[in-house]
Design a protein around this motif. Structure first.
Motif, PDB file in Angstrom:
ATOM      1  N   TYR A  85       1.018  -1.291  -0.374  1.00 48.82           N
ATOM      2  CA  TYR A  85      -0.432   0.247  -0.036  1.00 48.82           C
ATOM      3  C   TYR A  85       0.656   1.061  -0.037  1.00 48.82           C
ATOM      4  CZ  TYR A  85       0.858  -0.585   4.941  1.00 48.82           C
ATOM      5  OH  TYR A  85       1.247  -0.559   6.389  1.00 48.82           O
ATOM      6  N   ARG A  86       1.990   1.273   0.113  1.00 51.77           N
ATOM      7  CA  ARG A  86       3.301   2.430   0.168  1.00 51.77           C
ATOM      8  C   ARG A  86       4.182   2.745  -1.162  1.00 51.77           C
ATOM      9  NH1 ARG A  86       6.184   2.882   5.020  1.00 51.77           N
ATOM     10  NH2 ARG A  86       5.371   1.982   6.598  1.00 51.77           N
ATOM     11  N   ASN A  90       0.655  -0.114  -9.261  1.00 51.30           N
ATOM     12  CA  ASN A  90      -0.495  -0.823  -9.083  1.00 51.30           C
ATOM     13  C   ASN A  90      -0.068  -2.282 -10.321  1.00 51.30           C
ATOM     14  OD1 ASN A  90      -1.379   2.658  -8.773  1.00 51.30           O
ATOM     15  ND2 ASN A  90      -2.196   0.532  -7.680  1.00 51.30           N
ATOM     16  N   LEU A  98     -11.963  -6.462  -9.643  1.00 50.90           N
ATOM     17  CA  LEU A  98     -13.474  -5.688  -9.074  1.00 50.90           C
ATOM     18  C   LEU A  98     -13.665  -6.179  -7.624  1.00 50.90           C
ATOM     19  CD1 LEU A  98     -14.164  -4.712 -13.080  1.00 50.90           C
ATOM     20  CD2 LEU A  98     -11.862  -3.781 -12.138  1.00 50.90           C
ATOM     21  N   PHE A  99     -13.907  -4.751  -7.136  1.00 48.33           N
ATOM     22  CA  PHE A  99     -14.756  -4.916  -5.966  1.00 48.33           C
ATOM     23  C   PHE A  99     -16.397  -5.460  -6.282  1.00 48.33           C
ATOM     24  CE2 PHE A  99     -11.501  -1.505  -4.590  1.00 48.33           C
ATOM     25  CZ  PHE A  99     -10.462  -3.008  -3.906  1.00 48.33           C
ATOM     26  N   HIS A 101     -19.132  -4.934  -4.671  1.00 50.07           N
ATOM     27  CA  HIS A 101     -20.290  -3.795  -4.269  1.00 50.07           C
ATOM     28  C   HIS A 101     -19.922  -2.786  -4.454  1.00 50.07           C
ATOM     29  CE1 HIS A 101     -16.196  -4.427  -1.705  1.00 50.07           C
ATOM     30  NE2 HIS A 101     -16.381  -3.553  -0.826  1.00 50.07           N
ATOM     31  N   LEU A 102     -18.954  -2.552  -5.296  1.00 48.75           N
ATOM     32  CA  LEU A 102     -19.260  -1.147  -5.760  1.00 48.75           C
ATOM     33  C   LEU A 102     -18.892  -1.166  -6.931  1.00 48.75           C
ATOM     34  CD1 LEU A 102     -15.896   0.029  -3.611  1.00 48.75           C
ATOM     35  CD2 LEU A 102     -18.066   0.456  -3.652  1.00 48.75           C
ATOM     36  N   LYS A 106     -16.741   3.845  -8.188  1.00 50.48           N
ATOM     37  CA  LYS A 106     -16.252   3.846  -6.705  1.00 50.48           C
ATOM     38  C   LYS A 106     -14.871   2.783  -7.077  1.00 50.48           C
ATOM     39  CE  LYS A 106     -18.523   6.102  -3.912  1.00 50.48           C
ATOM     40  NZ  LYS A 106     -17.713   7.196  -3.493  1.00 50.48           N
ATOM     41  N   PHE A 110     -11.685   3.608  -5.938  1.00 50.06           N
ATOM     42  CA  PHE A 110     -10.766   3.685  -4.549  1.00 50.06           C
ATOM     43  C   PHE A 110      -9.345   3.788  -4.804  1.00 50.06           C
ATOM     44  CE2 PHE A 110      -9.064   0.367  -1.731  1.00 50.06           C
ATOM     45  CZ  PHE A 110      -9.942   0.116  -0.961  1.00 50.06           C
ATOM     46  N   GLY A 111      -8.837   4.010  -4.811  1.00 48.15           N
ATOM     47  CA  GLY A 111      -7.137   3.886  -4.680  1.00 48.15           C
ATOM     48  C   GLY A 111      -7.313   5.517  -4.710  1.00 48.15           C
ATOM     49  N   GLU A 113      -9.406   7.654  -3.281  1.00 44.28           N
ATOM     50  CA  GLU A 113      -9.784   8.287  -1.932  1.00 44.28           C
ATOM     51  C   GLU A 113      -8.878   7.570  -0.806  1.00 44.28           C
ATOM     52  OE1 GLU A 113     -13.235   5.682  -1.828  1.00 44.28           O
ATOM     53  OE2 GLU A 113     -14.538   6.868  -3.266  1.00 44.28           O
ATOM     54  N   GLN A 114      -7.892   6.110  -1.305  1.00 40.75           N
ATOM     55  CA  GLN A 114      -6.792   6.244   0.266  1.00 40.75           C
ATOM     56  C   GLN A 114      -5.653   7.301   0.289  1.00 40.75           C
ATOM     57  OE1 GLN A 114      -7.739   3.720   1.666  1.00 40.75           O
ATOM     58  NE2 GLN A 114      -9.396   2.850   0.498  1.00 40.75           N
ATOM     59  N   ARG A 158      -8.810   1.313 -12.792  1.00 41.94           N
ATOM     60  CA  ARG A 158      -8.710   1.724 -11.950  1.00 41.94           C
ATOM     61  C   ARG A 158      -7.251   1.809 -11.420  1.00 41.94           C
ATOM     62  NH1 ARG A 158     -10.797  -3.361  -7.981  1.00 41.94           N
ATOM     63  NH2 ARG A 158      -8.611  -4.183  -8.433  1.00 41.94           N
ATOM     64  N   ALA A 159      -5.939   0.944 -11.782  1.00 46.67           N
ATOM     65  CA  ALA A 159      -4.701   0.594 -11.651  1.00 46.67           C
ATOM     66  C   ALA A 159      -4.615   1.580 -12.507  1.00 46.67           C
ATOM     67  CB  ALA A 159      -3.968  -0.594 -12.245  1.00 46.67           C
ATOM     68  N   LYS A 162      -3.856   5.688 -10.477  1.00 46.02           N
ATOM     69  CA  LYS A 162      -2.967   6.240  -9.085  1.00 46.02           C
ATOM     70  C   LYS A 162      -2.319   6.807  -9.643  1.00 46.02           C
ATOM     71  CE  LYS A 162      -2.912   4.348  -5.423  1.00 46.02           C
ATOM     72  NZ  LYS A 162      -3.463   4.586  -4.049  1.00 46.02           N
TER      73      LYS A 162
ATOM     74  N   LEU B 195      -9.341  -9.907  -3.942  1.00 45.64           N
ATOM     75  CA  LEU B 195      -9.531  -8.132  -3.456  1.00 45.64           C
ATOM     76  C   LEU B 195      -8.883  -7.541  -2.597  1.00 45.64           C
ATOM     77  CD1 LEU B 195     -13.679  -9.313  -4.059  1.00 45.64           C
ATOM     78  CD2 LEU B 195     -12.168  -7.724  -5.758  1.00 45.64           C
ATOM     79  N   ALA B 200      -4.827  -3.196  -1.293  1.00 42.82           N
ATOM     80  CA  ALA B 200      -3.673  -3.271  -1.069  1.00 42.82           C
ATOM     81  C   ALA B 200      -2.985  -2.498  -1.938  1.00 42.82           C
ATOM     82  CB  ALA B 200      -2.469  -4.325  -0.547  1.00 42.82           C
ATOM     83  N   ASP B 201      -3.295  -3.058  -2.468  1.00 44.14           N
ATOM     84  CA  ASP B 201      -2.437  -2.282  -4.334  1.00 44.14           C
ATOM     85  C   ASP B 201      -3.257  -1.210  -4.254  1.00 44.14           C
ATOM     86  OD1 ASP B 201      -0.516  -3.162  -6.161  1.00 44.14           O
ATOM     87  OD2 ASP B 201      -2.191  -2.492  -7.676  1.00 44.14           O
ATOM     88  N   LEU B 202      -3.467  -0.638  -4.180  1.00 47.73           N
ATOM     89  CA  LEU B 202      -4.306   0.721  -3.899  1.00 47.73           C
ATOM     90  C   LEU B 202      -4.347   1.979  -3.545  1.00 47.73           C
ATOM     91  CD1 LEU B 202      -7.678  -0.125  -6.025  1.00 47.73           C
ATOM     92  CD2 LEU B 202      -6.076   0.772  -7.519  1.00 47.73           C
ATOM     93  N   GLY B 203      -4.095   1.187  -1.988  1.00 47.50           N
ATOM     94  CA  GLY B 203      -3.003   1.742  -1.227  1.00 47.50           C
ATOM     95  C   GLY B 203      -4.024   2.401  -0.087  1.00 47.50           C
ATOM     96  N   ALA B 204      -5.054   0.963   0.813  1.00 48.91           N
ATOM     97  CA  ALA B 204      -5.328   0.813   1.666  1.00 48.91           C
ATOM     98  C   ALA B 204      -4.614  -0.070   2.930  1.00 48.91           C
ATOM     99  CB  ALA B 204      -6.902  -0.073   1.133  1.00 48.91           C
TER     100      ALA B 204
END
Lengths: 393, 298
Positions: A85-86, A90, A98-99, A101-102, A106, A110-111, A113-114, A158-159, A162, B195, B200-204
């Motif tokens: 995450y750091r 990506n 893909l999520f 539920h979004l 969204k 996602f990325g 928003e983080q 999505r990738a 960022k 998922l 995590a890959d997207l920064g969470a």
């Protein structure tokens, strides 16, 4: 790629540097002492069969696995121990991940928003990115309402949204059908050029790798066997594995009977002839007329230094062999055993005197002519003196 | 011979459970509904017939007096509310305990998963009643817990734990925890680990991944588990009788008292009908949640 980018690439040295990275799973080496340098803006393909370690290497770059040994540098910074995450990296997952539920919007947001960006900026960047992948009209949809190709675009958006320094793509086109895949390959390259992001693509599909890659690395048993441009790897494979993995190839085992400064004499029992391999481009029909012969094999790319008596392999691509009828006296002849019609080309399996089957691919442009070759015909085989490749391993 | 999977065969397969439900649920329910509208009588059966005969013509006699009595006497409202509170608190505690358990089982190695699931279900090997009795031995004033605490000098007087709200919660949470863990496990086990990697890959960070990915995706498991605990907990009779307060009854106990002590079948039936209506709301919610999950998976 722009000239400025090119200059930056040379000034900074490699953008991604992998140094002696190893990773074992339960004693089994998944990635074994891999070193690799990749420049900014490259599209680098990691090609290998299943279990070759290509996906593990990608996961090491993403940070899902940490290397047992070795270091990974991105843009000069050691990221070996940085959690995913750091990392400025990506990944586009093979399953797209893909999520569910979004909504599409969204998912892409996602990325961002983080990163705690402002709503305004998130909305703008999500909108731009969906525009680029031509999914702007699908923002409120859920992933399960999309087709495979649409999901692939959302995963890409999505990738990319960022703005990663490195985009990792795990079998990006594997889930698409053939027609869509070909179309998407070029679209992927367009987006890559437009955004200038460095792509690392893992694939088992050599056709895909050849089309996408500016350079590629062939992996086997956790090691990188060869790195080069697609044409380098196809025309000058380093090992039998690479020659066989990329495209198809006819391999003949031979023994070096004479090693000279300008060439080799190789005895190939399977061809049933003594082959003389000359060194250097001079022998490869300097006058421009292709020398079609089987008696003397010339090597345009030079003969590797080998000792007398060493075992070597001669590789010959199927499309570099010519067939002619009837069998000319003194030439290598064989009998056509099978013909596989594949549309643009046909593949012929020709049995030569030693019993070895040779694979020959010919374009079907002359198929309708009276010289058409049919099964059980006796044909003579010949090739350009520059075509054969000598492999030591 | 009929072909396997023919329409009539399918009807038969679906028909057996339907017939079972009709005979053992729908018919008794209608009988109870009928009794709830009649009046008590000192007779056999102890209630007035629904159709009185007026000059040879059957006339239905519907009495709402039982329902009116339920509203007028605060005992019933208090018992209903107390049951709701006990069920709600028990469900919340089960969720807080059960979610981490289910998550840990779902994330463990497949070989260990079977063992852990077996452990969750292990208490069912002993009778439910015996296990609740065991809690009396643990919680009573000269029970094991008090004796150990006294011996260690941590307390000087026995703690009063039995016949309190605390002992009811202990009993219900202990008995119903598996019903929370199992549906949650079934849900969490299906989550695609890719998922979480993508997040995590997207920064969470880990907590953000839980909040934004795992939790929203387990909503249906939470709903199913919660209702499986909440619904039986409302009508729970054995646990509050053995472990619970004597000054505050739960609705199940009230129902049984009306039926067996007072022999007021019509009032007992009215209590049962109201309880059922209270339960229809969460059951409808459960069904809607399940339907939505099915649609989302399509």
């Amino acid at each position: 790629m722009s000239a400025a980018g090119e200059a930056a690439r040379e000034g900074e040295g490699p953008y991604l540097r992998i140094e002696g990275v190893s990773k074992r799973f339960g004693g089994f080496p998944a990635v074994d002492d891999v070193s690799l340098s990749i420049g900014r803006g490259e599209v680098f393909c990691l090609l290998g069969g299943s279990g070759s370690g290509k996906t593990t290497l990608l996961r090491l770059l993403a940070g899902f696995e940490t290397p047992d040994r070795g270091k990974i540098y991105i843009d000069g910074e050691d990221v070996s121990a940085v959690p995913p995450y750091r990392r400025p990296v990506n990944m586009m997952f093979q399953s797209y991940a893909l999520f569910p539920h979004l909504s599409v919007e969204k998912n892409v947001a996602f990325g961002l928003e983080q990163e705690r960006l402002s709503r305004q900026e998130i909305r703008q960047r999500v909108g731009e990115m969906l525009e680029i992948v031509k999914m702007a009209a699908y923002g409120p949809r859920r992933p399960h309402q999309l087709s495979g190709g649409q999901r692939q675009r959302v995963a890409l958006a999505r990738a990319l949204v960022k703005r990663p320094k490195l985009l990792l793509l795990d079998e990006p086109l594997a889930a698409l059908d053939r027609k869509l895949r070909e179309h998407t390959q070029f679209e992927l390259l367009n987006i890559q050029k437009r955004l200038g992001v460095t792509f690392i693509v893992v694939t088992h599909d050599q056709q895909e790798a050849m089309t996408l890659a500016s350079r590629m690395g062939v992996m086997d048993h956790g090691r990188i066997v060869q790195v080069g441009t697609p044409s380098e790897i196809y025309e000058a494979p380093a090992t039998r594995f690479v020659a066989d993995f990329i495209g198809s190839v006819n391999l003949f085992e031979g023994r070096v009977t004479e090693a000279r400064a300008d060439g080799l004499d190789i005895h190939c029992a399977e061809i049933g002839a003594e082959m003389r391999l000359a060194c250097g481009p001079s022998s490869a029909a300097a006058d421009g007329t292709p020398a079609l012969t089987h008696g003397a094999l010339a090597l345009a790319r030079g003969v590797p230094a080998v000792a007398r008596g060493a075992t070597v392999w001669v590789a010959l691509r199927p499309e570099k062999i010519q067939l002619s009828r009837p069998g000319a006296p003194g030439s290598l002849t064989g009998i056509v055993k099978e013909i596989g019609y594949m549309g643009g080309v046909s593949t012929y399996l020709v049995e030569i005197a030693s019993g070895k089957l040779l694979r020959v691919t010919l374009p079907n442009s002359a198929r309708q002519s009276e010289h058409q070759i049919s099964r059980n015909d006796t044909v003579s085989l010949s090739w350009h003196s520059a075509s054969p490749i000598v492999l030591l391993r | 011979m009929r072909r396997f999977g023919s329409p009539s065969g399918r009807r038969l397969v679906a028909g057996i459970p339907l017939a079972w439900l009709a005979v053992l649920f729908l018919v008794p329910f209608l009988i109870v509904l009928k009794i709830s509208f009649s009046e008590m009588r000192l007779a056999v059966p102890p209630y007035a017939p629904l159709f009185a005969s007026h000059h040879g013509v059957p006339v239905p006699e519907l009495h709402l007096s039982n329902y009116a009595f339920l509203v007028s006497d605060p005992l019933y409202a208090s018992a209903f509310l107390y049951s709701l509170k006990v069920a709600a608190v028990s469900t919340a505690v089960c969720l807080l305990l059960g979610y981490p358990m289910a998550y840990a089982i779902a994330r463990s190695r497949p070989s260990r998963r079977t063992v852990l699931l077996m452990l969750v279900m292990l208490p069912f090997w002993t009778s439910f009643l015996l296990r609740v009795y065991a809690w009396i031995g643990l919680l009573q004033n000269d029970g094991i817990i008090n004796n150990v605490l006294l011996y260690l000098g941590l307390i000087h007087r026995p703690l009063v734990m039995l016949q309190t709200d605390f002992s009811v919660y202990i009993g219900i949470v202990y008995s119903y925890l598996p019903f929370m863990v199992l549906p949650l496990y079934a849900n969490l086990e299906k989550h695609d680990p890719a998922l979480l990697e993508a997040a995590a890959d997207l920064g969470a960070r880990p907590f953000a991944r839980f909040l934004r990915i795992t939790l929203p995706q387990s909503v249906h498991g939470i709903a199913a588990g919660s209702l499986l605990v909440f619904i039986p907990a409302i009508g729970e009779y054995v646990i509050p009788s053995l472990l619970g307060r004597t000054d505050q009854l739960m609705i199940g106990r009230v129902l049984s008292d009306e039926f067996f002590e007072n022999r007021d079948w019509p009032l007992a039936s009215a209590v049962a009908i109201v309880m059922l209506l209270l339960l229809v709301v969460p059951i409808t919610l459960l069904q809607r949640s399940e339907r939505r999950e099915l649609e989302a998976r399509r």
